[in-house]
Design a protein around this motif. Sequence first.
Motif, PDB file in Angstrom:
ATOM      1  N   GLN A 173      84.395  85.196 -39.350  1.00  0.00           N
ATOM      2  CA  GLN A 173      84.652  83.886 -39.931  1.00  0.00           C
ATOM      3  C   GLN A 173      84.237  82.771 -38.981  1.00  0.00           C
ATOM      4  O   GLN A 173      84.369  82.881 -37.757  1.00  0.00           O
ATOM      5  CB  GLN A 173      86.135  83.728 -40.261  1.00  0.00           C
ATOM      6  CG  GLN A 173      86.616  84.581 -41.426  1.00  0.00           C
ATOM      7  CD  GLN A 173      85.995  84.157 -42.734  1.00  0.00           C
ATOM      8  OE1 GLN A 173      85.011  84.757 -43.167  1.00  0.00           O
ATOM      9  NE2 GLN A 173      86.566  83.156 -43.363  1.00  0.00           N
ATOM     10  N   THR A 174      83.766  81.684 -39.570  1.00  0.00           N
ATOM     11  CA  THR A 174      83.366  80.514 -38.776  1.00  0.00           C
ATOM     12  C   THR A 174      84.357  79.371 -38.918  1.00  0.00           C
ATOM     13  O   THR A 174      84.185  78.323 -38.307  1.00  0.00           O
ATOM     14  CB  THR A 174      81.976  80.044 -39.201  1.00  0.00           C
ATOM     15  OG1 THR A 174      82.001  79.724 -40.606  1.00  0.00           O
ATOM     16  CG2 THR A 174      80.925  81.114 -38.947  1.00  0.00           C
ATOM     17  N   GLY A 175      85.370  79.556 -39.733  1.00  0.00           N
ATOM     18  CA  GLY A 175      86.375  78.524 -39.912  1.00  0.00           C
ATOM     19  C   GLY A 175      87.662  79.117 -40.440  1.00  0.00           C
ATOM     20  O   GLY A 175      87.682  80.242 -40.949  1.00  0.00           O
ATOM     21  N   ALA A 176      88.740  78.354 -40.313  1.00  0.00           N
ATOM     22  CA  ALA A 176      90.034  78.805 -40.822  1.00  0.00           C
ATOM     23  C   ALA A 176      90.075  78.670 -42.333  1.00  0.00           C
ATOM     24  O   ALA A 176      89.282  77.950 -42.942  1.00  0.00           O
ATOM     25  CB  ALA A 176      91.155  77.983 -40.190  1.00  0.00           C
ATOM     26  N   ASP A 177      91.014  79.395 -42.956  1.00  0.00           N
ATOM     27  CA  ASP A 177      91.165  79.311 -44.407  1.00  0.00           C
ATOM     28  C   ASP A 177      91.543  77.903 -44.835  1.00  0.00           C
ATOM     29  O   ASP A 177      91.151  77.429 -45.902  1.00  0.00           O
ATOM     30  CB  ASP A 177      92.230  80.291 -44.885  1.00  0.00           C
ATOM     31  CG  ASP A 177      91.715  81.721 -44.898  1.00  0.00           C
ATOM     32  OD1 ASP A 177      90.620  81.969 -44.375  1.00  0.00           O
ATOM     33  OD2 ASP A 177      92.436  82.597 -45.416  1.00  0.00           O
ATOM     34  N   SER A 178      92.330  77.241 -44.021  1.00  0.00           N
ATOM     35  CA  SER A 178      92.714  75.853 -44.263  1.00  0.00           C
ATOM     36  C   SER A 178      93.026  75.231 -42.913  1.00  0.00           C
ATOM     37  O   SER A 178      93.084  75.922 -41.890  1.00  0.00           O
ATOM     38  CB  SER A 178      93.929  75.776 -45.199  1.00  0.00           C
ATOM     39  OG  SER A 178      95.031  76.482 -44.653  1.00  0.00           O
ATOM     40  N   ALA A 179      93.211  73.932 -42.898  1.00  0.00           N
ATOM     41  CA  ALA A 179      93.487  73.249 -41.633  1.00  0.00           C
ATOM     42  C   ALA A 179      94.755  73.793 -40.999  1.00  0.00           C
ATOM     43  O   ALA A 179      95.727  74.104 -41.713  1.00  0.00           O
ATOM     44  CB  ALA A 179      93.628  71.755 -41.875  1.00  0.00           C
ATOM     45  N   PRO A 180      94.802  73.946 -39.672  1.00  0.00           N
ATOM     46  CA  PRO A 180      96.029  74.398 -39.018  1.00  0.00           C
ATOM     47  C   PRO A 180      97.200  73.485 -39.400  1.00  0.00           C
ATOM     48  O   PRO A 180      97.047  72.276 -39.539  1.00  0.00           O
ATOM     49  CB  PRO A 180      95.699  74.270 -37.521  1.00  0.00           C
ATOM     50  CG  PRO A 180      94.206  74.383 -37.462  1.00  0.00           C
ATOM     51  CD  PRO A 180      93.709  73.707 -38.699  1.00  0.00           C
ATOM     52  N   ARG A 181      98.360  74.098 -39.606  1.00  0.00           N
ATOM     53  CA  ARG A 181      99.531  73.304 -39.954  1.00  0.00           C
ATOM     54  C   ARG A 181     100.470  73.201 -38.766  1.00  0.00           C
ATOM     55  O   ARG A 181     100.598  74.137 -37.964  1.00  0.00           O
ATOM     56  CB  ARG A 181     100.258  73.891 -41.153  1.00  0.00           C
ATOM     57  CG  ARG A 181     100.910  75.244 -40.927  1.00  0.00           C
ATOM     58  CD  ARG A 181     101.841  75.615 -42.080  1.00  0.00           C
ATOM     59  NE  ARG A 181     102.522  76.885 -41.832  1.00  0.00           N
ATOM     60  CZ  ARG A 181     103.575  77.306 -42.522  1.00  0.00           C
ATOM     61  NH1 ARG A 181     104.075  76.562 -43.506  1.00  0.00           N
ATOM     62  NH2 ARG A 181     104.144  78.473 -42.243  1.00  0.00           N
ATOM     63  N   LYS A 182     101.129  72.065 -38.643  1.00  0.00           N
ATOM     64  CA  LYS A 182     102.117  71.893 -37.581  1.00  0.00           C
ATOM     65  C   LYS A 182     103.392  72.651 -37.958  1.00  0.00           C
ATOM     66  O   LYS A 182     103.848  72.588 -39.103  1.00  0.00           O
ATOM     67  CB  LYS A 182     102.450  70.423 -37.363  1.00  0.00           C
ATOM     68  CG  LYS A 182     101.419  69.649 -36.589  1.00  0.00           C
ATOM     69  CD  LYS A 182     101.977  68.357 -36.005  1.00  0.00           C
ATOM     70  CE  LYS A 182     102.554  67.445 -37.055  1.00  0.00           C
ATOM     71  NZ  LYS A 182     103.035  66.168 -36.446  1.00  0.00           N
TER      72      LYS A 182
END
Length: 678
Positions: A173-182
Amino acid sequence: MRSSSSRRRTSHTPTRSAAAFALVGVCALLAAAVQSGAASAAAPATLAAGKINPAHAALKLSPSQRAELIRDADAATADTARAIGLGAQEKLVVRDVVKDGDGTLHTRYERTYAGLPVLGGDLVVDTAASGQTEQVVKATQATVKVASLTPAVSASTAEKQALSVARAAGSKQTGADSAPRKVVWAASGKPTLAYETVIGGFQDDGTPNELHVISDAATGKELFRYQGVKNGIGNTQYSGQVTLTTTQSGSTYTLNDGSRGGHKTYNLNRGTSGTGTLFSQSNDTWGNGTTSNAATAGADAHFGAATTWDFYKSTFGRSGIRNDGKAAYSRVHYGNSYVNAFWDDSCFCMTYGDGSGNADPLTSLDVAGHEMSHGVTSNTAGLNYSGESGGLNEATSDIFGTGVEFYANNSSDPGDYLIGEKIDINGNGTPLRYMDKPSKDGASKDNWYSGIGSVDVHYSSGPANHFFYLLSEGSGAKVINGVSYNSPTADGLPVTGIGRDKALQIWYRALTTKFTSTTNYAAARTGTLAAAGELYGTTSAEYKAVQDAWAAVAVGSRSGGGGTSYESTTPVSIPDNGPAVTSSITVSGRTGNAPSNLQVTVDITHTWRGDLVIDLVGPSGTTYRLKNFSSSDSADNVQATYTVNASAQTANGTWKLKVQDQAAQDVGRINSWKLTFP
């Protein structure tokens, strides 16, 4: 899988970098049970021996009754949070409710802090029918509070770090499934503002990837990681001719089980994404018993799902994986020559590969029971899939998968305590795992030890599998359904089993009302003892058998019937990175030498227990090493039973437990220790 973490060190002390272990936090009442053996509730004196106490048995709730209890609990979350002492910025989110015969409610919650999910903040609140709070079981005892809600590192930095972890595990993978969450990470000590990043794609073997990486929002350091897709290999033995529940619409039949929540079985036809095509045909005879017909695997998967549903319904009164009367679904013919099967929470589905050369679809009963039980664990205790809690997660699936196989009573695949006995991955015709003696597979561990959390979860499951076998069947040689077993014990003492049915009830009650996401082996002992005490009474044979079966895998002490014990309960402080301290026990009135299987039971409170070196010193001054220093063991506390060959020592005299902390930043205390002469 273990992640690295860093701690501030002084320049002249040993250093360590280690994976973050799952820590256990339990209420004072349960914590006391670890030391004293007390359960949270005793059965009335009039309770018939060996019978479940109906007051403490979970009621069989309909989906609508369960939903109503959840709505009631949800409406009262603010009051509950105040009642159990949570801070003003903390809120509760209801996950599940279990109701006992006496009206006691066991309500499972997630927690948020300032609107952020608290990972490792889950808890169970037990409330009496009167409304009084009886106890709270927490995944962490730490006060949930962070200094700042503003990250010092960016989300993109956390994503890059998580991607590097995933690539090391085979993801492209070149990116996460969605933006990292806090989030607030609270599962391994002091609560920390963090990012949670989820990386998808595929693992090395073609299994879908759902890698969760927790990164410190102040430093970017990895704090923890776990795999969201739970997989394991099961038995390729088909179940022979069985009855399937299907749906007819006009002249078309489909693998749609309307009597079990609408479970459907789909054909992926070698694909690796999507739902696939619902199996349908013009007659109601499915497959021909061989891989030449694609519906054969579909029939086996459909039967496995139905049997797993029936097992949970009949055995525990559980209506489906989420206990809400709704079914998951199954997908077969995943990928090309995929030698595995897996449960995925994100699709709430079970997926089966076709095995090497697409010749042996992995669609048997113990596959369905094992993998779908991961779904049950996810929707109850939520045991983190890493460290000791990960081993307990895997063991839970082995335990209930075994229960499904015995429950089915299928002559083509009789119940046994072997996992994957029909698969020949190594070409030598042996099972993947053995519950009676886990080490027979060459990798699993028979007994608990301080570093077991660093072992792959499929192998650190060994002590819990071993415990369950011993609790069910007892130690020693025996033959069950034509299979020979010979189960040893860590302390060399026998264990008398109470039967598989009772062992299943105890494990299920502990899973659903005592365990949390961070439960480790010591807490599993506490939880199962509490469950046994509630169901059968604290003076029952069942309660004592739980104590003895855990002691037999080096977790805690025996019930007291296996020998004479000598104990010191005088606390001794352990200084930080200082000289060794000792605690003494004087043994008298015995003849001859000490035994070759002397049991040394230790209860020590100490954060980052890997700092500790522990020795037993005999009356002659001879030293026996119980525990070595380990820079990678970051878990809390030492609560274990060691077996020592002390036959060269005279039994009478002064014995000492010697403990030294060999690294900075942590202090501790010897709470108690005990010598048991069989």
